[in-house]
Design a protein around this motif. Structure first.
Motif, PDB file in Angstrom:
ATOM      1  N   THR A 138       0.891  -1.036  -0.067  1.00 38.71           N
ATOM      2  CA  THR A 138       0.093  -0.194  -0.090  1.00 38.71           C
ATOM      3  C   THR A 138       0.904   1.218   0.041  1.00 38.71           C
ATOM      4  N   TRP A 139       0.656   2.096  -0.912  1.00 43.86           N
ATOM      5  CA  TRP A 139       1.201   3.298  -1.083  1.00 43.86           C
ATOM      6  C   TRP A 139       0.461   4.609  -1.086  1.00 43.86           C
ATOM      7  N   MET A 140       1.047   5.789  -0.709  1.00 42.52           N
ATOM      8  CA  MET A 140       0.405   7.044  -0.596  1.00 42.52           C
ATOM      9  C   MET A 140       1.129   8.261  -1.287  1.00 42.52           C
ATOM     10  N   GLY A 141       0.572   9.137  -1.781  1.00 43.08           N
ATOM     11  CA  GLY A 141       0.953  10.061  -2.459  1.00 43.08           C
ATOM     12  C   GLY A 141       0.296  11.351  -2.816  1.00 43.08           C
ATOM     13  N   ASP A 142       0.739  12.420  -3.503  1.00 44.45           N
ATOM     14  CA  ASP A 142      -0.031  13.329  -3.737  1.00 44.45           C
ATOM     15  C   ASP A 142      -0.784  13.190  -5.245  1.00 44.45           C
ATOM     16  N   LEU A 143      -1.878  13.671  -5.519  1.00 45.44           N
ATOM     17  CA  LEU A 143      -2.809  13.540  -6.500  1.00 45.44           C
ATOM     18  C   LEU A 143      -1.994  14.340  -7.580  1.00 45.44           C
ATOM     19  N   PRO A 144      -2.143  13.967  -8.852  1.00 44.41           N
ATOM     20  CA  PRO A 144      -1.327  14.772  -9.950  1.00 44.41           C
ATOM     21  C   PRO A 144      -1.541  16.127  -9.781  1.00 44.41           C
ATOM     22  N   ASP A 145      -2.744  16.922  -9.446  1.00 41.11           N
ATOM     23  CA  ASP A 145      -3.240  18.178  -9.405  1.00 41.11           C
ATOM     24  C   ASP A 145      -2.646  18.907  -8.146  1.00 41.11           C
ATOM     25  N   LYS A 146      -2.301  17.946  -7.157  1.00 42.30           N
ATOM     26  CA  LYS A 146      -1.778  18.537  -5.847  1.00 42.30           C
ATOM     27  C   LYS A 146      -2.988  18.776  -5.050  1.00 42.30           C
ATOM     28  N   SER A 147      -4.277  18.212  -5.284  1.00 38.99           N
ATOM     29  CA  SER A 147      -5.392  18.742  -4.724  1.00 38.99           C
ATOM     30  C   SER A 147      -5.619  18.045  -3.235  1.00 38.99           C
ATOM     31  N   GLY A 148      -4.958  16.960  -3.364  1.00 36.12           N
ATOM     32  CA  GLY A 148      -5.233  15.920  -1.962  1.00 36.12           C
ATOM     33  C   GLY A 148      -4.080  14.723  -2.040  1.00 36.12           C
ATOM     34  N   LYS A 149      -4.437  13.913  -1.170  1.00 33.89           N
ATOM     35  CA  LYS A 149      -3.645  12.623  -1.279  1.00 33.89           C
ATOM     36  C   LYS A 149      -4.447  11.435  -1.712  1.00 33.89           C
ATOM     37  N   TYR A 150      -3.714  10.450  -2.323  1.00 37.25           N
ATOM     38  CA  TYR A 150      -4.352   9.302  -2.515  1.00 37.25           C
ATOM     39  C   TYR A 150      -3.754   7.953  -2.058  1.00 37.25           C
ATOM     40  N   ILE A 151      -4.301   6.908  -1.664  1.00 38.14           N
ATOM     41  CA  ILE A 151      -3.841   5.582  -1.275  1.00 38.14           C
ATOM     42  C   ILE A 151      -4.066   4.473  -2.145  1.00 38.14           C
ATOM     43  N   SER A 152      -3.152   3.860  -2.722  1.00 38.00           N
ATOM     44  CA  SER A 152      -3.167   3.025  -3.713  1.00 38.00           C
ATOM     45  C   SER A 152      -2.570   1.490  -3.245  1.00 38.00           C
ATOM     46  N   THR A 153      -3.188   0.461  -3.328  1.00 37.05           N
ATOM     47  CA  THR A 153      -2.818  -0.985  -3.067  1.00 37.05           C
ATOM     48  C   THR A 153      -2.735  -1.840  -4.368  1.00 37.05           C
ATOM     49  N   VAL A 154      -1.422  -2.373  -4.679  1.00 39.36           N
ATOM     50  CA  VAL A 154      -1.200  -3.180  -5.746  1.00 39.36           C
ATOM     51  C   VAL A 154      -0.532  -4.468  -5.028  1.00 39.36           C
ATOM     52  N   THR A 155      -0.545  -5.647  -5.981  1.00 33.83           N
ATOM     53  CA  THR A 155       0.174  -6.833  -5.588  1.00 33.83           C
ATOM     54  C   THR A 155       1.392  -6.594  -5.683  1.00 33.83           C
ATOM     55  N   GLU A 156       2.136  -7.335  -4.785  1.00 28.38           N
ATOM     56  CA  GLU A 156       3.645  -7.293  -4.894  1.00 28.38           C
ATOM     57  C   GLU A 156       4.284  -7.834  -5.942  1.00 28.38           C
ATOM     58  N   PHE A 157       3.503  -9.073  -6.318  1.00 31.63           N
ATOM     59  CA  PHE A 157       4.019  -9.535  -7.594  1.00 31.63           C
ATOM     60  C   PHE A 157       3.247  -9.219  -8.876  1.00 31.63           C
ATOM     61  N   GLY A 158       3.550  -8.585  -9.782  1.00 28.11           N
ATOM     62  CA  GLY A 158       2.937  -8.093 -10.880  1.00 28.11           C
ATOM     63  C   GLY A 158       2.568  -6.658 -10.756  1.00 28.11           C
ATOM     64  N   CYS A 159       2.447  -5.975  -9.737  1.00 26.89           N
ATOM     65  CA  CYS A 159       2.064  -4.696  -9.594  1.00 26.89           C
ATOM     66  C   CYS A 159       0.709  -4.519 -10.252  1.00 26.89           C
ATOM     67  N   ILE A 160      -0.351  -5.421  -9.707  1.00 23.45           N
ATOM     68  CA  ILE A 160      -1.793  -5.363 -10.302  1.00 23.45           C
ATOM     69  C   ILE A 160      -2.529  -4.680  -9.400  1.00 23.45           C
ATOM     70  N   PRO A 161      -3.096  -3.419  -9.828  1.00 23.07           N
ATOM     71  CA  PRO A 161      -3.803  -2.573  -8.909  1.00 23.07           C
ATOM     72  C   PRO A 161      -4.958  -3.501  -7.988  1.00 23.07           C
ATOM     73  N   VAL A 162      -5.240  -3.298  -6.879  1.00 15.43           N
ATOM     74  CA  VAL A 162      -6.261  -4.124  -5.955  1.00 15.43           C
ATOM     75  C   VAL A 162      -7.259  -2.848  -5.603  1.00 15.43           C
ATOM     76  N   SER A 163      -6.859  -1.606  -5.093  1.00 12.31           N
ATOM     77  CA  SER A 163      -7.740  -0.540  -4.693  1.00 12.31           C
ATOM     78  C   SER A 163      -7.192   0.640  -4.916  1.00 12.31           C
TER      79      SER A 163
END
Length: 216
Positions: A138-163
């Motif tokens: 699970t990763w966190m960062g700034d949205l592209p337009d810097k309007s807020g934060k996002y939290i993304s979860t991807v699989t360790e193997f394959g980097c397939i987005p989960v949520s």
């Protein structure tokens, strides 16, 4: 409302041993060809969608087949985004009609940005038996337009987005959940405009900022 419900991130599964502590997870890019399904739910309860998608990072093409509700009204939506052509097609097979609109936004591939911060690693399900869990980051960062934060979860193997979760002014928190995802495209022809779109005239209108803003 049309632009509000056009949206987005994506899931495969296999149990794997947890990496050695020295093998720290790092930002990654999802496979260039993906297809599957996702749901979108909002904190305000104004919007809910079920979407089938096709994603082609090499050709910079995205197709979305949506159905859902917005402010208690049902809708269906079929849209094709061709970033290299700079065009977005709203398609109706029932009426054999096609609306073409300009798309000037840059294509943003599905990936964890290099400046994202790792929140942690976990097993979805259970790690006590083979096939009972899925290792994710699970990763966190700034949205592209810097309007807020996002939290993304991807699989360790394959980097397939989960949520993916992020906050908007109009809808509050938006939660996108991905499932039934497959690496590759069963029908690549769906990423080309239908024949009846050949004579579609380009009409002006709002456009999404990037792939992750398609549903907002």
């Amino acid at each position: 409302m049309r632009q509000l419900v056009v949206l987005v991130c994506l899931l495969a599964g296999c149990l794997a041993e947890k990496p050695h502590p020295a093998e720290k997870p790092h930002p990654c890019a999802s496979p260039p060809l993906l297809s599957g399904a996702l749901t979108v739910a909002t904190q305000s309860e104004k919007l809910w969608t079920y979407t089938r998608y096709l994603y082609d990072a090499m050709g910079q093409r995205v197709r979305l087949f949506e159905m859902g509700t917005y402010e208690n009204k049902s809708f269906t939506f079929d849209v094709l985004l061709l970033f290299r052509e700079g065009a977005m097609y709203e398609i109706s097979y029932h009426n054999h009609t096609c609306k073409k609109m300009p798309l000037k936004a840059d294509f943003q591939p599905l990936a964890i940005p290099k400046d994202a911060n790792l929140l942690g690693q976990a097993v979805l399900g259970s790690s006590s038996a083979p096939g009972a869990g899925l290792l994710v980051n699970t990763w966190m960062g700034d949205l592209p337009d810097k309007s807020g934060k996002y939290i993304s979860t991807v699989t360790e193997f394959g980097c397939i987005p989960v949520s993916t979760s992020y906050q908007t002014k109009e809808l509050g928190w938006v939660v996108i959940s991905y499932f039934n995802n497959v690496i590759g495209l069963e029908d690549p022809a769906l990423l080309n405009p239908p024949d009846f779109c050949a004579d579609a005239e380009t009409k002006s209108g709002e456009e999404p900022k990037d792939f992750h803003s398609l549903f907002l």
